[in-house]
Design a protein around this motif. Structure first.
Motif, short mmCIF file in Angstrom:
data_model
loop_
_atom_site.label_atom_id
_atom_site.label_comp_id
_atom_site.label_asym_id
_atom_site.label_seq_id
_atom_site.Cartn_x
_atom_site.Cartn_y
_atom_site.Cartn_z
N VAL A 1 2.99 -7.56 -6.65
CA VAL A 1 2.81 -6.34 -7.43
C VAL A 1 2.63 -6.75 -8.88
O VAL A 1 3.46 -7.50 -9.41
N LEU B 1 -0.11 1.68 -7.08
CA LEU B 1 1.26 2.14 -7.20
C LEU B 1 1.48 2.72 -8.58
O LEU B 1 0.71 2.47 -9.51
N GLN C 1 -0.71 -3.25 -5.94
CA GLN C 1 -0.04 -4.00 -4.87
C GLN C 1 -1.11 -4.68 -4.02
O GLN C 1 -1.98 -4.00 -3.47
N TRP D 1 8.50 -1.89 -4.18
CA TRP D 1 7.26 -2.65 -4.26
C TRP D 1 7.09 -3.58 -3.06
O TRP D 1 5.97 -3.81 -2.60
#
Length: 601
Positions: A180, A149, A158, A134
């Motif tokens: 994230v 993501l 993100q 991440w």
């Protein structure tokens, strides 16, 4: 036979034309109720897609605003944990990872809610290894960026926000704040707030997020989500991108889809199957349509049976009785008692008319038989009279001592025989017939040869090439007389002193014109004039007759006089008519002869 020639077909057409509008109206109303139900499905899924879009955009928007606020303040790298806790409190612990990244993509400081070797966010646990992925970015963007993501079946967002921070040396530096978070749409809160969507979808609804370079990520589903993702959705998305289409909706079978853009190149796709009310509307539509068709078919059968029994069948029996009357002169229709009064009146009128026609036909047959006998007797007498005239001329010629007069009598005799032979071919014993020109000309030529005591294969040979050409009786008389005159002249003058030779007669058809050619290879007309072998100009009418007959049939006459004699006539055959109407008398034929006298006989 045309489609509506019969009474039955017209009755059926009338019935259909009266019932079809009502059936059409009922079908349109049923179809309208079905369309309304299906449009409700499309509207429901479109509204659900827009509600989900608003939730996702608001969720991402809150994160973007929070990051912009902290990025504008300037971040000390040593105080990132405090900032991360503030962000977690603002997002209700939905952030899975918060990290400060330098311009080269190196992680300076990070924060995650780690419990028992897992990362906790939004009530969902992720492995520790996920955090490194991440926080990994290759280049720090110049502007705030949002990316999609995936962590298994969980959709993550993100957010990369450029910022400035104070490094360990106390110097300002540029980098990025990377967070994230899990979308709130995947939590139970969205199910609660939009429970109506899941209930109406009959436990078969789903919402995805999909990017241009990502597989679809499931945000929400009620019941079993489609797996794998339907290919028609991917195809439709690709076509929408090519057309720069913003929104789209369609259905595939029982499943309805709506596609709406969320941010950047990420789209939201919502799907829902047909609800119970929509299925009911479809079933009602099919049932109504089948009922309408069944009632219409039953009605048509009943009316068709009644119409056939009481209208069509009596008329058909009446028509069959008329046909039977035409064959056997007996009109006895067997009609049922339960028939309309109009048909019964029609039957009585037919009965009276057939009785009158039968009597009239009997009289006509009797008259026709008498007329046929009379015509046969007339033709027989004409033929006998022509033969008698020819015989009388022959007897008179035998009693004349002068050779020239005797020859003239014999020429007249041959002309009468020619007409008698033609009459026999035109009016045989069976009645009027079409002229067999080939057989007629062959017999005529043989007859003329025999009158001169010549065989057709003797010293002077006869060669015929006659095609089966159809000419009218009007043309048959001049043609036969021309052939007789030319062959008579050839036998008299073309072969003196026992000279051998050949006489050729041909009748051919080319395109629309007929050609009659009579040729001999005798001494020729020019030589006969030199030798004084021909009679004086004032005697004989042979060439005069030939010219007149050619003019009568509108023929082009060409005469060749050297190296023998050749007569060539080209004319157009006239349409065949009844011989009784077409034959002209000898008097009428002679009236067409010009007054000029020809050079030779």
């Amino acid at each position: 036979m045309r489609l509506l020639d019969t009474v039955g077909s017209r009755v059926m057409a009338l019935i259909v034309s009266t019932t079809l509008p009502l059936a059409t109206i009922a079908s349109v109303l049923a179809w309208h109720s079905y369309i309304v139900a299906t449009e409700n499905s499309a509207t429901r899924i479109i509204n659900a897609a827009h509600r989900a879009k608003i939730d996702v955009q608001q969720d991402i928007g809150r994160s973007q605003i929070s990051l912009e606020m902290f990025s504008d303040m300037g971040l000390p790298s040593s105080n990132i944990d405090h900032i991360a806790r503030l962000l977690q409190s603002v997002s209700l612990n939905h952030y899975c990872s918060i990290a400060l990244i330098d311009r080269n993509g190196k992680t300076l400081s990070s924060f995650s809610d780690i419990t028992k070797s897992t990362i906790q966010c939004g009530g969902v646990s992720f492995p520790l290894s996920a955090g490194d992925k991440w926080r990994s970015i290759s280049v720090v963007p110049k502007h705030q960026t949002v990316r999609l993501l995936a962590a298994g079946n969980i959709s993550l967002i993100q957010v990369i926000s450029p910022t400035s921070y104070t490094n360990a040396e106390g110097q300002p530096a540029s980098g990025a704040l990377v967070v994230v978070k899990i979308l709130s749409l995947t939590t139970q809160s969205w199910d609660t707030r939009n429970a109506q969507f899941a209930i109406e979808a009959n436990d078969a609804a789903a919402i995805w997020l999909v990017g241009s370079d990502k597989n679809p990520l499931l945000l929400f589903h009620s019941g079993d989500a489609p797996t794998p993702w339907p290919q028609n959705i991917i195809k439709r998305l690709t076509e929408d991108r090519k057309r720069n289409s913003i929104e789209d909706h369609f259905h595939d079978g029982n499943t309805y889809y709506a596609i709406v853009p969320v941010f950047n190149d990420i789209n939201l796709v919502a799907s829902s199957q047909r609800t119970a009310s929509e299925n009911y509307a479809l079933h009602v539509f099919v049932a109504r349509l089948l009922l309408i068709v069944s009632l219409l078919a039953i009605e048509l059968l009943l009316v068709a049976f009644a119409a056939h029994s009481y209208l069509v069948d009596p008329l058909e029996r009446l028509a069959l009785s008329v046909a039977e009357w035409r064959r056997h002169n007996v009109f006895e229709p067997e009609l049922p008692k339960a028939i309309p009064l109009e048909i019964r009146h029609l039957e009585r009128a037919f009965r009276r008319a057939t009785a009158r026609l039968t009597r009239h036909e009997t009289r006509l047959r009797r008259a026709a038989k008498q007329q046929d006998i009379l015509i046969r007797e007339i033709h027989h007498r004409v033929k006998n009279n022509l033969q008698i005239v020819a015989s009388l001329l022959n007897l008179q010629a035998n009693r004349i001592s002068e050779p020239e007069a005797q020859k003239e009598f014999r020429l007249v005799r041959d002309r009468v025989r020619t007409l008698a032979t033609l009459h026999r071919y035109l009016y045989p014993a069976g009645g009027v017939a079409n002229l067999d020109i080939k057989a007629f000309l062959t017999e005529l030529c043989s007859q003329i040869f025999l009158s001169y005591g010549q065989a057709t294969n003797g010293r002077i040979k006869l060669v015929t090439r006659i095609e089966a050409v159809s000419i009218s009786p009007d043309q048959a008389v001049p043609v036969s007389l021309i052939v007789g005159e030319v062959i008579n002249n050839a036998l008299r003058f073309a072969f003196p002193d026992e000279r051998e030779g050949e006489i050729s007669v041909s009748l051919t058809m080319q395109d629309t014109h007929c050609t009659l050619e009579i040729t001999d290879n005798g001494i020729g007309m020019a030589q006969m004039s030199k030798n004084n072998g021909m009679p004086p100009r004032t005697k004989g009418i042979g060439l005069q007759l030939i010219t007149g007959f050619a003019r009568q049939i509108n023929a082009k006459l060409d005469i060749r006089k050297d190296n023998g004699t050749s007569y060539r006539l080209t004319f157009e055959p006239a349409p065949s008519r009844k011989p009784a109407e077409g034959v002209r008398s000898l008097t009428e034929t002679k009236n067409t002869i010009p007054r000029q006298v020809g050079p030779e006989d």
